[in-house]
Design a protein around this motif. Structure first.
Motif, mmCIF file in Angstrom:
data_model
loop_
_atom_site.group_PDB
_atom_site.id
_atom_site.type_symbol
_atom_site.label_atom_id
_atom_site.label_comp_id
_atom_site.label_asym_id
_atom_site.label_seq_id
_atom_site.Cartn_x
_atom_site.Cartn_y
_atom_site.Cartn_z
ATOM 1 N N GLN A 99 0.867 -1.139 -0.030
ATOM 2 C CA GLN A 99 -0.074 0.127 0.089
ATOM 3 C C GLN A 99 0.931 1.061 0.098
ATOM 4 O O GLN A 99 0.997 1.692 1.070
ATOM 5 C CB GLN A 99 -0.979 0.062 1.180
ATOM 6 N N ALA A 100 1.189 1.499 -1.122
ATOM 7 C CA ALA A 100 2.543 2.289 -1.370
ATOM 8 C C ALA A 100 2.253 4.131 -0.620
ATOM 9 O O ALA A 100 3.357 4.472 -0.309
ATOM 10 C CB ALA A 100 2.893 2.430 -2.777
ATOM 11 N N LEU A 101 0.983 4.434 -0.865
ATOM 12 C CA LEU A 101 0.793 5.794 -0.294
ATOM 13 C C LEU A 101 0.940 5.934 1.207
ATOM 14 O O LEU A 101 1.242 6.917 1.482
ATOM 15 C CB LEU A 101 -0.724 6.184 -0.500
ATOM 16 N N THR A 102 1.025 4.884 1.837
ATOM 17 C CA THR A 102 0.902 4.689 3.433
ATOM 18 C C THR A 102 2.174 3.818 3.852
ATOM 19 O O THR A 102 2.519 3.591 4.881
ATOM 20 C CB THR A 102 -0.225 4.295 4.123
ATOM 21 N N ARG A 134 -7.290 9.805 -9.310
ATOM 22 C CA ARG A 134 -6.616 8.699 -8.543
ATOM 23 C C ARG A 134 -5.219 8.767 -8.470
ATOM 24 O O ARG A 134 -4.707 9.385 -9.281
ATOM 25 C CB ARG A 134 -6.595 7.252 -9.724
ATOM 26 N N VAL A 135 -4.849 8.690 -6.998
ATOM 27 C CA VAL A 135 -3.421 8.835 -6.844
ATOM 28 C C VAL A 135 -2.538 7.839 -6.871
ATOM 29 O O VAL A 135 -2.783 6.943 -6.462
ATOM 30 C CB VAL A 135 -3.271 9.668 -5.223
ATOM 31 N N ALA A 136 -1.381 8.162 -7.274
ATOM 32 C CA ALA A 136 -0.408 7.024 -7.412
ATOM 33 C C ALA A 136 0.955 7.674 -7.180
ATOM 34 O O ALA A 136 1.230 8.781 -7.578
ATOM 35 C CB ALA A 136 -0.460 6.221 -8.772
ATOM 36 N N LEU A 137 1.934 6.781 -6.638
ATOM 37 C CA LEU A 137 3.419 7.259 -6.663
ATOM 38 C C LEU A 137 4.056 6.861 -7.870
ATOM 39 O O LEU A 137 3.824 5.774 -8.535
ATOM 40 C CB LEU A 137 4.039 6.593 -5.473
ATOM 41 N N ILE A 138 5.112 7.685 -8.333
ATOM 42 C CA ILE A 138 5.952 7.209 -9.277
ATOM 43 C C ILE A 138 7.349 7.638 -9.086
ATOM 44 O O ILE A 138 7.780 8.397 -8.149
ATOM 45 C CB ILE A 138 5.562 8.347 -10.760
ATOM 46 N N ARG A 139 8.261 6.994 -9.939
ATOM 47 C CA ARG A 139 9.591 7.198 -9.680
ATOM 48 C C ARG A 139 10.493 6.674 -11.049
ATOM 49 O O ARG A 139 9.704 5.927 -11.698
ATOM 50 C CB ARG A 139 10.365 6.107 -8.572
ATOM 51 N N ARG A 140 11.661 7.208 -11.347
ATOM 52 C CA ARG A 140 12.310 6.878 -12.491
ATOM 53 C C ARG A 140 12.722 5.483 -12.397
ATOM 54 O O ARG A 140 13.117 4.948 -11.435
ATOM 55 C CB ARG A 140 13.621 7.888 -12.795
ATOM 56 N N CYS A 198 3.751 -0.459 -14.243
ATOM 57 C CA CYS A 198 3.369 -0.967 -13.061
ATOM 58 C C CYS A 198 4.735 -1.714 -12.662
ATOM 59 O O CYS A 198 5.157 -2.584 -13.263
ATOM 60 C CB CYS A 198 2.252 -1.759 -12.923
ATOM 61 N N THR A 199 5.451 -1.638 -11.416
ATOM 62 C CA THR A 199 6.497 -2.154 -11.069
ATOM 63 C C THR A 199 6.664 -2.566 -9.608
ATOM 64 O O THR A 199 7.597 -2.977 -8.950
ATOM 65 C CB THR A 199 7.772 -1.319 -11.331
ATOM 66 N N ASN A 200 5.547 -2.514 -8.954
ATOM 67 C CA ASN A 200 5.645 -2.475 -7.696
ATOM 68 C C ASN A 200 5.701 -4.009 -7.104
ATOM 69 O O ASN A 200 4.701 -4.824 -6.938
ATOM 70 C CB ASN A 200 4.256 -1.988 -6.793
ATOM 71 N N GLY A 201 6.624 -4.782 -6.861
ATOM 72 C CA GLY A 201 6.773 -5.951 -6.389
ATOM 73 C C GLY A 201 6.258 -6.471 -5.189
ATOM 74 O O GLY A 201 5.733 -7.531 -4.998
ATOM 75 N N LYS A 202 5.819 -5.446 -4.379
ATOM 76 C CA LYS A 202 5.202 -5.835 -2.931
ATOM 77 C C LYS A 202 3.668 -6.143 -3.451
ATOM 78 O O LYS A 202 3.065 -6.595 -2.366
ATOM 79 C CB LYS A 202 5.555 -4.641 -2.026
ATOM 80 N N THR A 251 3.255 3.059 -8.937
ATOM 81 C CA THR A 251 3.032 1.912 -7.825
ATOM 82 C C THR A 251 2.011 0.742 -8.147
ATOM 83 O O THR A 251 2.078 -0.363 -7.983
ATOM 84 C CB THR A 251 2.295 2.689 -6.483
ATOM 85 N N HIS A 252 0.803 1.141 -8.470
ATOM 86 C CA HIS A 252 -0.383 0.182 -8.821
ATOM 87 C C HIS A 252 -1.221 0.578 -9.899
ATOM 88 O O HIS A 252 -1.866 1.556 -9.814
ATOM 89 C CB HIS A 252 -0.933 -0.107 -7.502
ATOM 90 N N ILE A 253 -1.713 0.019 -10.776
ATOM 91 C CA ILE A 253 -2.580 0.077 -11.898
ATOM 92 C C ILE A 253 -3.684 -1.167 -12.004
ATOM 93 O O ILE A 253 -4.382 -1.288 -13.141
ATOM 94 C CB ILE A 253 -2.183 0.571 -13.208
ATOM 95 N N GLY A 254 -3.547 -2.235 -11.099
ATOM 96 C CA GLY A 254 -4.286 -3.398 -11.330
ATOM 97 C C GLY A 254 -3.946 -4.168 -12.367
ATOM 98 O O GLY A 254 -2.973 -4.058 -13.342
ATOM 99 N N GLY A 255 -4.580 -5.588 -12.437
ATOM 100 C CA GLY A 255 -4.285 -6.237 -13.505
ATOM 101 C C GLY A 255 -2.597 -7.115 -13.454
ATOM 102 O O GLY A 255 -1.997 -7.137 -14.518
#
Length: 336
Positions: free
Chosen positions: A37-40, A62-68, A135-139, A166-170
């Motif tokens: 749950q990346a936002l928190t 929709r709020v999401a985190l990003i990084r290079r 989407c790359t969030n392995g957690k 962080t997360h876009i489903g699927g």
């Protein structure tokens, strides 16, 4: 090693109609590790993350985190964060950008107005290349890291305006991503496919190959939009709009039980009638049904097996001005 993405690919599950729903995206740069749950659960103050989630709730944002792309050292200091706001509705797409030193400043945004497509002149217009969010969030799911991060790195090395998200489903459609400004998402993506999608977006078009749908709409409407596009071979991003989605009352249960091969999901509507309009005045009425009659598969790695819910476009009817090929042709199926 068996993964949800491997199983989904082997079963040839369709990807149409599975995009995350967001009329407007608020993308906040946050380096370092991300939790499920990346936002928190990241180096973003969890109080800020919870407040952003609450502010966006019910607004269409929709709020999401990003990084290079690349390595992400576990460092807390981030003096300047890149922020993107993007509205994806046909004919009203825009992307705005800025940098902030304090992410709490984002809580002063008018989320209701942003969800309705009104940016009020805030920040600077983004006029760079189409944004690619992978989407790359392995957690959340290991497939997103195993398949998404190499793709993101390759795209960045080739000069694309690529960001990890962080997360876009699927998860089972990894590597999965979406492209702004239009908000069309793609699954089982390759670098070649993404470069084609970016080139198309640069020209105001989309590519239909491996397309999951436009985030502007809910999933029945995504499926309807893609079905009409397939039927009339329309690639211009803003040529089609969904003007209405109506739930259809479920049919009475037969005395001898449900129809063979059908399954109703608890608490869900069985069908929708979606009205799709073309910018040239043509309109169609598209019937979409929700079904769960496929082979059992996990929705994500470690999840129990179950038939994935999908949406099946069962008919397309010309309402005004449309001369259609013979229908039904092979139906477009969409998974939830």
């Amino acid at each position: 090693m068996s993964t949800c993405a491997t199983t989904s690919r082997e079963l040839a599950e369709p990807v149409a109609g599975t995009a995350a729903t967001a009329r407007t995206w608020l993308l906040v740069e946050q380096t370092g590790p991300w939790g499920a749950q990346a936002l928190t659960d990241s180096h973003l103050d969890p109080r800020t993350g919870r407040a952003l989630e609450a502010a966006a709730d019910g607004t269409g944002v929709r709020v999401a985190l990003i990084r290079r792309p690349g390595r992400h050292p576990d460092c807390h200091a981030l003096p300047h964060r890149r922020i993107f706001l993007a509205h994806t509705a046909p004919g009203r797409t825009w992307v705005r950008t800025t940098t902030v030193t304090d992410p709490n400043a984002l809580l002063r945004l008018d989320f209701a107005a942003l969800g309705a497509g009104e940016h009020g002149g805030i920040w600077d217009p983004y006029d760079g290349e189409p944004l690619v969010l992978i989407c790359t969030n392995g957690k959340r799911d290991r497939c997103c890291a195993l398949l998404g991060r190499p793709l993101a790195a390759e795209l960045a090395a080739d000069g694309a305006e690529a960001w990890e998200v962080t997360h876009i489903g699927g998860h089972r459609f990894s590597p999965t991503l979406f492209v702004l400004p239009y908000g069309y998402a793609y699954g089982r993506a390759t670098a070649y496919l993404v470069k084609d999608a970016v080139a198309a977006a640069h020209d105001g078009r989309i590519t239909l190959d491996h397309c999951r749908g436009r985030s502007t709409w809910d999933r029945p409407a995504q499926a309807a939009d893609l079905a009409v596009r397939e039927l009339i071979r329309e690639e211009r991003a803003d040529a089609l709009d969904v003007i209405r989605t109506d739930a259809v009352r479920p049919e009475p249960v037969r005395a001898d039980g449900p129809a063979p091969g059908s399954r109703t999901l608890a608490g869900s509507c069985l069908g929708w009638t979606v009205s799709v309009a073309h910018s040239d005045g043509r309109t169609w009425r598209v019937t979409v049904e929700q079904r769960a009659d496929g082979a059992p598969a996990p929705a994500s790695c470690g999840a129990p097996l179950g038939p994935p819910a999908r949406m099946a476009v069962t008919s397309i009817t010309a309402v005004t001005g449309a001369i259609l090929p013979t229908w039904p042709s092979p139906p477009v199926h969409a998974l939830v």
